[in-house]
Scaffold this active site. Structure first.
Site, PDB file in Angstrom:
ATOM      1  N   GLU A  29       0.833  -1.194   0.000  1.00 23.46           N
ATOM      2  CA  GLU A  29       0.000   0.000   0.000  1.00 23.46           C
ATOM      3  C   GLU A  29       0.877   1.258   0.000  1.00 23.46           C
ATOM      4  O   GLU A  29       1.643   1.486   0.942  1.00 23.46           O
ATOM      5  CB  GLU A  29      -0.923  -0.019   1.218  1.00 23.46           C
ATOM      6  N   LEU A  58      -5.851  -1.339  -0.808  1.00 19.92           N
ATOM      7  CA  LEU A  58      -5.768  -1.409   0.650  1.00 19.92           C
ATOM      8  C   LEU A  58      -6.443  -2.696   1.120  1.00 19.92           C
ATOM      9  O   LEU A  58      -7.545  -2.691   1.663  1.00 19.92           O
ATOM     10  CB  LEU A  58      -6.444  -0.186   1.276  1.00 19.92           C
ATOM     11  N   GLU A  60      -4.954  -6.269   2.795  1.00 22.28           N
ATOM     12  CA  GLU A  60      -3.848  -7.144   3.204  1.00 22.28           C
ATOM     13  C   GLU A  60      -4.051  -8.585   2.739  1.00 22.28           C
ATOM     14  O   GLU A  60      -3.079  -9.277   2.399  1.00 22.28           O
ATOM     15  CB  GLU A  60      -3.674  -7.090   4.725  1.00 22.28           C
ATOM     16  N   PHE A  88      -3.571  -9.354  10.553  1.00 19.44           N
ATOM     17  CA  PHE A  88      -4.583 -10.404  10.757  1.00 19.44           C
ATOM     18  C   PHE A  88      -5.326 -10.736   9.467  1.00 19.44           C
ATOM     19  O   PHE A  88      -5.713 -11.880   9.240  1.00 19.44           O
ATOM     20  CB  PHE A  88      -5.563  -9.982  11.848  1.00 19.44           C
ATOM     21  N   HIS A 129      -1.583   0.101  15.356  1.00 22.17           N
ATOM     22  CA  HIS A 129      -0.424   0.319  14.504  1.00 22.17           C
ATOM     23  C   HIS A 129       0.868  -0.220  15.132  1.00 22.17           C
ATOM     24  O   HIS A 129       1.761  -0.660  14.419  1.00 22.17           O
ATOM     25  CB  HIS A 129      -0.234   1.810  14.209  1.00 22.17           C
TER      26      HIS A 129
END
Length: 325
Positions: A29, A58, A60, A88, A129
């Site tokens: 990203e 965006l 994962e 995750f 984060h």
């Protein structure tokens, strides 16, 4: 040699491998034109083109699936998870697929994927984060987990990770990105994965640690030296598989040990390391092996980081308990 920050050393390692191997691909990203949130990939798309360094949606889970497919076709993907707290969504790809690929295919296929991701406290990031999730991925057999503490180590370890034929989780502590500079060779070099580094020699106590806590531990060792204590600091560098031989050699020399991690006591790598020390060197110990960790709560909001995160004072306090036992 050049004076580099850790972020510069990481960029340099990526540049080296993009030049050396046309099968190396960097994606994630905002890693293209923007060079990533921390500018770790700055200038690489311009130098190597949009086919080698490119942005992804965006998503994962999509990044993880793309990495698997590319690896099976002979590429060496280096995807970035923008912050490791977002991992995750990609865990099925990482733990369910990449980590098992060599085993399930009887060695026919492998997953030479290096997943880079920033993590760690002390820089006041928003929630989710900074989380220290290295213990979670380290518990999955088939993955290697690397956490450098210096620019020199970061470059050599990242080159080794990209060249490795199995998946590597390469975690970069945000607080260390630009906190200091170090002499780093401008040419390519490698540091073997799975090999710890004794950052400071000592004879009274061993501190086993990794990541940003290496620097807190070195500061603690300096404070303890003022009181006449000689402290050894072992930087794991690779937290899975960790270098048990170097750990045991240090503990057998000093007879005392503490393990320091930023993660919560129930997380991270400290418990596993303490267990291995007890399994292999308990008769060499003059005192119990203690831990310095964050509390067992979810990662604190940024306003409370300074009291939640372990620091060198906590290391000194725990070290004295072991030294005076």
């Amino acid at each position: 040699m050049a004076q580099m920050t850790m972020i510069q050393a990481i960029t340099d390692a990526l540049r080296v491998e993009l030049k050396n191997d046309p099968n190396v691909l960097v994606f994630g990203e905002d890693v293209g034109v923007n060079g990533g949130v921390f500018r770790a990939t700055e200038g690489l798309q311009k130098e190597f083109g949009e086919d080698r360094v490119f942005d992804t949606p965006l998503a994962e889970s999509g990044i993880g699936g793309l990495a698997i497919g590319l690896a099976l076709q002979g590429y060496r993907p280096v995807p970035e998870i923008q912050f490791f707290g977002f991992v995750f969504e990609a865990m099925d790809s990482i733990a369910g697929q990449m980590a098992r690929m060599r085993y399930r295919s009887g060695g026919r296929y492998s997953s030479p994927v290096t997943i880079r991701s920033p993590f760690g406290g002390g820089v006041h990031t928003p929630e989710m984060h900074a989380d220290n999730l290295e213990g979670m991925v380290a518990q999955q057999p088939g993955l290697k987990v690397v956490i450098p503490s210096t620019p020199y180590d970061a470059k050599g370890l990242l080159i080794s990770a990209i060249r490795d034929n199995d998946p590597v989780i390469f975690l970069e502590h945000m607080k260390l990105y630009r906190s200091f500079r170090q002499e780093v060779p401008e040419e390519e070099y490698t540091i073997p994965l799975g090999k710890a580094d004794v950052k400071r020699e000592g004879k009274d106590l061993s501190i086993i640690t990794y990541g940003a806590m290496v620097h807190e531990s070195l500061k603690a060792a300096e404070e303890l030296e003022k009181e006449g204590h000689s402290v050894e600091v072992v930087d794991l560098r690779t937290v899975m598989p960790f270098d048990i031989e170097t750990i045991i050699a240090s503990v057998e020399k000093t007879g005392r040990a503490i393990v320091v991690q930023e993660a919560q006591k129930q997380a991270g790598m400290a418990s596993q390391i303490v267990a291995e020390i007890n399994d292999r060197a308990i008769l060499s110990l003059e005192a119990p092996v203690l831990r310095v960790t964050a509390p067992d709560t979810v990662f604190s909001f940024s306003q409370a980081e300074t009291v939640w995160l372990p620091n060198y004072k906590d290391v000194v306090e725990t070290a004295k308990k072991v030294l005076e036992f």
